[in-house]
Design a protein around this motif. Structure first.
Motif, short mmCIF file in Angstrom:
data_model
loop_
_atom_site.label_atom_id
_atom_site.label_comp_id
_atom_site.label_asym_id
_atom_site.label_seq_id
_atom_site.Cartn_x
_atom_site.Cartn_y
_atom_site.Cartn_z
N PRO A 49 6.93 -4.46 4.46
CA PRO A 49 8.40 -4.61 4.43
C PRO A 49 8.85 -5.89 5.12
O PRO A 49 8.38 -6.24 6.20
N THR A 50 9.77 -6.61 4.46
CA THR A 50 10.38 -7.80 5.05
C THR A 50 11.78 -7.45 5.52
O THR A 50 12.43 -6.55 4.98
N GLY A 51 12.24 -8.15 6.57
CA GLY A 51 13.58 -7.89 7.09
C GLY A 51 13.71 -6.59 7.86
O GLY A 51 14.81 -6.16 8.17
N ASP A 52 12.59 -5.97 8.19
CA ASP A 52 12.61 -4.68 8.90
C ASP A 52 11.39 -4.61 9.83
O ASP A 52 10.37 -4.02 9.49
N PRO A 53 11.48 -5.23 11.02
CA PRO A 53 10.32 -5.27 11.91
C PRO A 53 9.81 -3.89 12.30
O PRO A 53 8.59 -3.72 12.47
N GLU A 54 10.69 -2.92 12.44
CA GLU A 54 10.24 -1.58 12.81
C GLU A 54 9.38 -0.98 11.71
O GLU A 54 8.33 -0.37 11.98
N ALA A 55 9.81 -1.14 10.45
CA ALA A 55 9.03 -0.60 9.34
C ALA A 55 7.68 -1.31 9.22
O ALA A 55 6.65 -0.67 8.94
N ALA A 56 7.67 -2.63 9.45
CA ALA A 56 6.40 -3.36 9.40
C ALA A 56 5.47 -2.92 10.53
O ALA A 56 4.26 -2.81 10.35
N ALA A 57 6.04 -2.64 11.72
CA ALA A 57 5.23 -2.14 12.83
C ALA A 57 4.65 -0.77 12.50
O ALA A 57 3.49 -0.48 12.83
N ASP A 58 5.43 0.06 11.83
CA ASP A 58 4.92 1.37 11.42
C ASP A 58 3.75 1.24 10.46
O ASP A 58 2.82 2.04 10.50
N VAL A 59 3.80 0.24 9.58
CA VAL A 59 2.68 0.01 8.66
C VAL A 59 1.40 -0.24 9.44
O VAL A 59 0.34 0.30 9.13
N VAL A 60 1.51 -1.08 10.49
CA VAL A 60 0.35 -1.40 11.32
C VAL A 60 -0.21 -0.13 11.97
O VAL A 60 -1.42 0.16 11.90
N VAL A 61 0.66 0.64 12.62
CA VAL A 61 0.21 1.83 13.35
C VAL A 61 -0.37 2.86 12.39
O VAL A 61 -1.43 3.45 12.65
N ASP A 62 0.32 3.09 11.27
CA ASP A 62 -0.15 4.09 10.32
C ASP A 62 -1.49 3.71 9.71
O ASP A 62 -2.36 4.57 9.51
N ALA A 63 -1.67 2.42 9.42
CA ALA A 63 -2.95 1.97 8.85
C ALA A 63 -4.08 2.17 9.85
O ALA A 63 -5.18 2.63 9.49
N LEU A 64 -3.83 1.84 11.12
CA LEU A 64 -4.87 2.05 12.14
C LEU A 64 -5.15 3.54 12.33
O LEU A 64 -6.30 3.94 12.52
N ALA A 65 -4.10 4.34 12.28
CA ALA A 65 -4.28 5.79 12.45
C ALA A 65 -5.11 6.39 11.30
O ALA A 65 -5.81 7.39 11.50
N ARG A 66 -5.02 5.78 10.11
CA ARG A 66 -5.82 6.25 8.98
C ARG A 66 -7.29 5.90 9.15
O ARG A 66 -8.13 6.34 8.38
N GLY A 67 -7.56 5.02 10.11
CA GLY A 67 -8.96 4.70 10.36
C GLY A 67 -9.35 3.29 10.01
O GLY A 67 -10.53 2.95 10.01
N GLY A 68 -8.38 2.44 9.69
CA GLY A 68 -8.78 1.06 9.46
C GLY A 68 -7.91 0.30 8.51
O GLY A 68 -6.75 0.65 8.27
N ALA A 69 -8.49 -0.74 7.93
CA ALA A 69 -7.76 -1.70 7.13
C ALA A 69 -8.37 -1.80 5.74
O ALA A 69 -9.50 -1.37 5.51
N GLU A 70 -7.61 -2.42 4.84
CA GLU A 70 -8.13 -2.72 3.51
C GLU A 70 -8.84 -4.07 3.57
O GLU A 70 -8.45 -4.97 4.32
#
Length: 308
Positions: free
Chosen positions: A101-122
């Protein structure tokens, strides 16, 4: 989780620090430890990132545009540390490609946390540029050479005006000098000698803030998509530009496309730019490096493919 957050204070006409503050607050709300860094220049920022890597972190998160992403790629390429992006630049082509997400730092931060919580990155490919002058640089989106790099050269020499208007004036000036340029290219060993207006080598689809110059590029196929434009007509080139935002320019007679893993590019007096940054003079060898980057993006292929 422990994150290192690197901010480019100049990104987005100075809006990046505010985006970083919002992202940090969101990380804290999600229970994530954040170490914030900001270099005084690109070299200093890289030193800080390298030091943070040595100390260990779960991810490097950058706040800014494609320039700060490019800096991070030079350190993270072929490493196990994933990259997170809080878009706060003018172009944001990396974020756009991966559905961040652009223009929404909180949503972009959630992407980071959720991806790490899933166990990693693409895992995705990167482009790599090796210049005859010894340059060795990684890029994530598109390398360009020709008319658009001449425009960038001119814009970089200008001191006024600022922002997008400088680039627009540079483009007008270069249009007045429009000419075909003598290129020699090899695509996985197959040589082509031709005259081109511009050529772009895409690991991903867009550059310049959403121009789909390489609309078929896929950062997971181990190949670069090459778009070659041949037009000495100012009128035709001006008419072509709006079609680039839809990716329909590849259907025009003036445009050819090729796909290859490794390309050599020669054209006297022309510089290469990638991720919006000056790289080096031609000649260069540009290649796709499969799986060179781990990136934190919205969940799995479904979001990635839906975005595309």
């Amino acid at each position: 989780m422990r994150l290192t957050l690197l901010t480019n204070p100049a990104s987005g006409h100075g809006s990046a620090p505010h985006a970083a503050e919002r992202a940090v607050r969101q990380f804290h709300r999600r229970g994530v430890d954040v170490v914030a860094i900001a270099g005084t220049d690109a070299a200093h920022a890289r030193q800080l990132v390298e030091a943070a890597l040595e100390r260990g972190m779960d991810a490097l998160v950058v706040v800014g545009g494609d320039g700060i992403v490019s800096l991070a790629l030079q350190v993270l390429a072929r490493s196990d540390t994933p990259l997170g992006i809080i878009p706060a630049g003018t172009g944001n082509d990396h974020a756009r490609e991966f559905g961040i997400p652009t223009g929404d730092p909180e949503a972009a931060a959630d992407v980071v946390v959720d991806a790490l919580a899933r166990g990693g990155a693409e895992t995705v490919d990167l482009g790599r540029i090796r210049g005859a002058d010894g340059t060795d640089r990684w890029f994530g989106t598109v390398m360009a050479a020709g008319f658009d790099s001449l425009v960038s050269d001119r814009a970089n020499r200008m001191r006024w005006p600022h922002g997008r208007m400088r680039y627009n004036l540079a483009m007008i000036a270069e249009l007045s000098k429009l000419r075909l340029l003598p290129f020699r290219l090899t695509f996985d060993g197959r040589e082509m000698v031709t005259e081109l207006t511009l050529t772009a080598f895409g690991n991903t689809r867009s550059y310049g803030g959403g121009m789909l110059i390489c609309p078929g590029a896929d950062p997971r196929d181990g190949l670069l998509d090459v778009t070659m434009v041949t037009s000495a007509s100012r009128t035709k080139l001006v008419r072509l530009f709006p079609t680039v935002f839809k990716g329909t320019h590849v259907d025009l007679d003036e445009v050819r496309t090729v796909r290859a893993a490794t390309i050599t590019v020669e054209c006297p007096g022309i510089n290469a730019y990638a991720d919006g940054e000056y790289i080096c003079p031609l000649p260069v060898e540009v290649s796709a490096v499969p799986g060179a980057l781990r990136i934190l993006m919205p969940s799995s292929d479904s979001a990635f493919n839906a975005h595309r």
